[in-house]
Design an enzyme around this catalytic site. Structure first.
Site, PDB file in Angstrom:
ATOM      1  N   TYR A 125       0.847  -1.184   0.000  1.00 36.07           N
ATOM      2  CA  TYR A 125       0.000   0.000   0.000  1.00 36.07           C
ATOM      3  C   TYR A 125       0.885   1.237   0.000  1.00 36.07           C
ATOM      4  O   TYR A 125       1.808   1.356   0.807  1.00 36.07           O
ATOM      5  CB  TYR A 125      -0.934   0.032   1.214  1.00 36.07           C
ATOM      6  CG  TYR A 125      -1.894   1.201   1.158  1.00 36.07           C
ATOM      7  CD1 TYR A 125      -3.079   1.102   0.433  1.00 36.07           C
ATOM      8  CD2 TYR A 125      -1.601   2.406   1.776  1.00 36.07           C
ATOM      9  CE1 TYR A 125      -3.949   2.177   0.347  1.00 36.07           C
ATOM     10  CE2 TYR A 125      -2.464   3.484   1.686  1.00 36.07           C
ATOM     11  CZ  TYR A 125      -3.636   3.362   0.970  1.00 36.07           C
ATOM     12  OH  TYR A 125      -4.490   4.431   0.868  1.00 36.07           O
ATOM     13  N   ASN A 210      -3.173   5.982   6.439  1.00 36.41           N
ATOM     14  CA  ASN A 210      -3.878   6.807   7.413  1.00 36.41           C
ATOM     15  C   ASN A 210      -4.669   5.928   8.392  1.00 36.41           C
ATOM     16  O   ASN A 210      -4.571   4.697   8.372  1.00 36.41           O
ATOM     17  CB  ASN A 210      -4.790   7.817   6.710  1.00 36.41           C
ATOM     18  CG  ASN A 210      -5.894   7.146   5.890  1.00 36.41           C
ATOM     19  OD1 ASN A 210      -6.247   5.988   6.112  1.00 36.41           O
ATOM     20  ND2 ASN A 210      -6.445   7.873   4.947  1.00 36.41           N
ATOM     21  N   GLN A 255      10.701  14.874  11.141  1.00 43.54           N
ATOM     22  CA  GLN A 255       9.596  13.988  11.479  1.00 43.54           C
ATOM     23  C   GLN A 255       8.318  14.759  11.774  1.00 43.54           C
ATOM     24  O   GLN A 255       7.220  14.316  11.449  1.00 43.54           O
ATOM     25  CB  GLN A 255       9.969  13.125  12.678  1.00 43.54           C
ATOM     26  CG  GLN A 255      11.031  12.106  12.389  1.00 43.54           C
ATOM     27  CD  GLN A 255      10.688  11.241  11.191  1.00 43.54           C
ATOM     28  OE1 GLN A 255       9.715  10.504  11.204  1.00 43.54           O
ATOM     29  NE2 GLN A 255      11.487  11.345  10.132  1.00 43.54           N
ATOM     30  N   HIS A 258       5.368  15.357   9.242  1.00 47.81           N
ATOM     31  CA  HIS A 258       4.339  14.348   8.984  1.00 47.81           C
ATOM     32  C   HIS A 258       3.152  14.615   9.908  1.00 47.81           C
ATOM     33  O   HIS A 258       3.328  14.912  11.090  1.00 47.81           O
ATOM     34  CB  HIS A 258       4.872  12.941   9.260  1.00 47.81           C
ATOM     35  CG  HIS A 258       5.879  12.458   8.271  1.00 47.81           C
ATOM     36  ND1 HIS A 258       5.568  12.160   6.970  1.00 47.81           N
ATOM     37  CD2 HIS A 258       7.210  12.209   8.404  1.00 47.81           C
ATOM     38  CE1 HIS A 258       6.643  11.752   6.340  1.00 47.81           C
ATOM     39  NE2 HIS A 258       7.656  11.778   7.180  1.00 47.81           N
ATOM     40  N   GLU A 322      10.142   4.498  17.166  1.00 52.53           N
ATOM     41  CA  GLU A 322      10.335   4.033  15.793  1.00 52.53           C
ATOM     42  C   GLU A 322      11.774   4.326  15.349  1.00 52.53           C
ATOM     43  O   GLU A 322      12.469   3.458  14.822  1.00 52.53           O
ATOM     44  CB  GLU A 322       9.344   4.747  14.874  1.00 52.53           C
ATOM     45  CG  GLU A 322       9.478   4.366  13.413  1.00 52.53           C
ATOM     46  CD  GLU A 322       8.584   5.198  12.517  1.00 52.53           C
ATOM     47  OE1 GLU A 322       8.414   4.811  11.343  1.00 52.53           O
ATOM     48  OE2 GLU A 322       8.059   6.236  12.966  1.00 52.53           O
ATOM     49  N   HIS A 323      12.209   5.568  15.553  1.00 51.57           N
ATOM     50  CA  HIS A 323      13.571   5.975  15.202  1.00 51.57           C
ATOM     51  C   HIS A 323      14.281   6.465  16.458  1.00 51.57           C
ATOM     52  O   HIS A 323      13.776   7.358  17.141  1.00 51.57           O
ATOM     53  CB  HIS A 323      13.552   7.117  14.178  1.00 51.57           C
ATOM     54  CG  HIS A 323      12.677   6.872  12.989  1.00 51.57           C
ATOM     55  ND1 HIS A 323      11.550   7.627  12.722  1.00 51.57           N
ATOM     56  CD2 HIS A 323      12.759   5.946  12.012  1.00 51.57           C
ATOM     57  CE1 HIS A 323      10.977   7.190  11.627  1.00 51.57           C
ATOM     58  NE2 HIS A 323      11.683   6.162  11.173  1.00 51.57           N
ATOM     59  N   ASP A 356      15.130   7.404   5.415  1.00 54.39           N
ATOM     60  CA  ASP A 356      13.794   7.333   4.828  1.00 54.39           C
ATOM     61  C   ASP A 356      13.834   7.008   3.341  1.00 54.39           C
ATOM     62  O   ASP A 356      12.821   6.585   2.778  1.00 54.39           O
ATOM     63  CB  ASP A 356      13.063   8.663   5.020  1.00 54.39           C
ATOM     64  CG  ASP A 356      12.330   8.735   6.351  1.00 54.39           C
ATOM     65  OD1 ASP A 356      12.153   7.682   6.985  1.00 54.39           O
ATOM     66  OD2 ASP A 356      11.922   9.840   6.740  1.00 54.39           O
ATOM     67  N   GLU A 410      -0.760 -35.009  29.632  1.00 52.32           N
ATOM     68  CA  GLU A 410      -1.698 -34.014  29.099  1.00 52.32           C
ATOM     69  C   GLU A 410      -3.053 -34.630  28.756  1.00 52.32           C
ATOM     70  O   GLU A 410      -3.931 -33.952  28.217  1.00 52.32           O
ATOM     71  CB  GLU A 410      -1.107 -33.346  27.853  1.00 52.32           C
ATOM     72  CG  GLU A 410       0.100 -32.480  28.164  1.00 52.32           C
ATOM     73  CD  GLU A 410       0.623 -31.720  26.959  1.00 52.32           C
ATOM     74  OE1 GLU A 410       1.302 -30.704  27.168  1.00 52.32           O
ATOM     75  OE2 GLU A 410       0.333 -32.134  25.807  1.00 52.32           O
ATOM     76  N   HIS A 415      -2.086 -39.746  21.266  1.00 49.59           N
ATOM     77  CA  HIS A 415      -0.724 -39.305  20.959  1.00 49.59           C
ATOM     78  C   HIS A 415       0.292 -40.340  21.465  1.00 49.59           C
ATOM     79  O   HIS A 415       1.241 -40.720  20.755  1.00 49.59           O
ATOM     80  CB  HIS A 415      -0.428 -37.951  21.622  1.00 49.59           C
ATOM     81  CG  HIS A 415      -0.997 -36.768  20.909  1.00 49.59           C
ATOM     82  ND1 HIS A 415      -2.346 -36.572  20.764  1.00 49.59           N
ATOM     83  CD2 HIS A 415      -0.374 -35.723  20.294  1.00 49.59           C
ATOM     84  CE1 HIS A 415      -2.549 -35.434  20.109  1.00 49.59           C
ATOM     85  NE2 HIS A 415      -1.366 -34.903  19.798  1.00 49.59           N
TER      86      HIS A 415
END
Length: 428
Positions: A125, A210, A255, A258, A322-323, A356, A410, A415
């Site tokens: 996207y 978004n 930054q 944005h 993030e950074h 970036d 168990e 099994h």
């Protein structure tokens, strides 16, 4: 511009950042669910109606013609094309260094290993809005292709004339992406997840967007895979007294421009804190993106005053940015102490803004504190790891009884019997 919020002391900052996570507005759920259902039910017709409703463009189809991808080469200036080509080369070179193979190992006649197989169909996207972020297509599609994904497609909102931005089309052309859909928002995510007459459903959707896009990705997860829920971008600059005021200011504003960004400064320099407001104001006054940058600085900008860089790293780990930009004299000394970060940028010349575009690693990184458990987009996001077992009877005889005991503990008798059947045991 209102003053940036100041937090005094590492303890106060760590407490303030505790429990931080990606916030998605609950009121979006009903709207996004309606969009997803319309596309799932009505296919292309819903895509065309929703694109007209949200983007103001009436489309005659959602797929960009192949010739329009080729034409992009003549629509861009040579210097931009060369920059895009360089980014594609550098990002590809970076990811080709990442180990991406499985292994098969024989031990005492048995075989254990892993098969690594690429995901079959991936969609990238590409945000549109006021400025199409064609770099995000490079950052998502290139590692997918390095991973061996055989089918990579892209989707991006149309411009006012119904076309997709030339730079986005050029990236598709250069990468060999033959399918570009001119549809955006939650409706694009729905089409890629469920499929329509024109849009083939994919196995995984990657890329930022978004609030509607992120909410839609959350809702379709399970029908398709997603790499993460990337939210508003965030940068935490850890600076000492030797850091350049101009560089600190520039990195925060890079930054902040944005929408919804989170610019954070952590420093042990009282002089830097005192000088920052005037420097930000001076830089903002000449910035074409002043409105969004000013909003981010005023609404979400934070300055944390600490007593030492060690305290600053602990604040950074609590925030899990993030950074993480280490604008300090000796960044290598702090690197071993970093536990939570989407990406680390070492020293004055390792500016995040360069990352970036073409430093190498993808700029799609975890946000909202998810760096505590998530990673940046990489080759492994586009591969599946399949375990392989080829066991010799001797190994079954050696470890089988222990496994049978565990199965019975168990309450799984079948099994245990399946294991003991190989040992020629009597169940009576």
């Amino acid at each position: 511009m209102g003053p940036m919020r100041i937090i005094h002391g590492a303890s106060a900052a760590i407490e303030a950042f505790a429990g931080r996570g990606l916030e998605l507005a609950g009121e979006l759920e009903a709207s996004v669910d309606e969009i997803l259902e319309r596309v799932r039910s009505d296919g292309d017709a819903a895509l065309i109606e929703l694109t007209e409703q949200y983007d103001g463009v009436r489309l005659d189809g959602v797929t960009v013609a192949p010739e329009a991808l080729e034409q992009a080469e003549s629509e861009l200036q040579d210097d931009l094309k060369q920059a895009i080509d360089l980014a594609i080369q550098r990002v590809g070179d970076y990811y080709r260094q990442q180990p991406s193979q499985g292994f098969l190992q024989q031990v005492d006649g048995s075989l254990l290993g892993q098969l690594v197989r690429p995901i079959e169909r991936v969609a990238c996207y590409v945000p549109g809005g006021t400025a199409p972020l064609f770099s995000s297509l490079i950052m998502c599609a290139v590692p997918a292709m390095v991973a061996g994904v055989p089918s990579v497609v892209a989707a991006s909102p149309p411009q006012a004339d119904g076309s997709v931005a030339a730079a986005t089309r050029y990236v598709c052309h250069r990468l060999g992406i033959e399918r570009l859909y001119r549809v955006g928002g939650a409706q694009a995510i729905a089409a890629l997840a469920y499929g329509t007459e024109s849009v083939a459903r994919v196995d995984k959707i990657v890329g930022p967007g978004n609030r509607y896009v992120i909410m839609a990705k959350r809702r379709v997860y399970g029908v398709v895979g997603i790499e993460a829920l990337p939210g508003p971008t965030e940068t935490l600059v850890l600076a000492d007294g030797a850091a350049s005021l101009d560089h600190v200011t520039a990195d925060l504003l890079a930054q902040a421009e944005h929408d919804g960004a989170h610019p954070i400064l952590v420093t042990d320099s009282r002089e830097l804190i005192a000088a920052l407001p005037a420097a930000l104001e001076a830089a903002l006054s000449t910035l074409p993106t002043e409105a969004s940058a000013r909003s981010s600085i005023s609404a979400r900008g934070i300055v944390v005053s600490v007593d030492s860089l060690d305290e600053g790293i602990e604040v950074a780990n609590a925030y899990a940015p993030e950074h993480l930009c280490l604008l300090v004299q000796r960044p290598w000394e702090l690197l071993p102490k970093v536990r939570h970060a989407g990406g680390v940028f070492l020293g004055d010349h390792s500016l995040e803004a360069l990352g970036d575009y073409l430093a190498g690693p993808s700029h799609v990184m975890p946000t909202g504190g998810s760096a505590r458990y998530a990673s940046f987009v990489n080759v492994r996001d586009f591969q599946r790891v399949v375990p392989v077992l080829g066991l010799a009877l001797e190994l079954v005889a050696e470890v089988g009884p222990a496994a049978a005991r565990m199965a019975r503990a168990e309450g799984l008798e079948a099994h245990a019997r399946a294991i003991e059947a190989r040992l020629d045991r009597d169940f009576e």
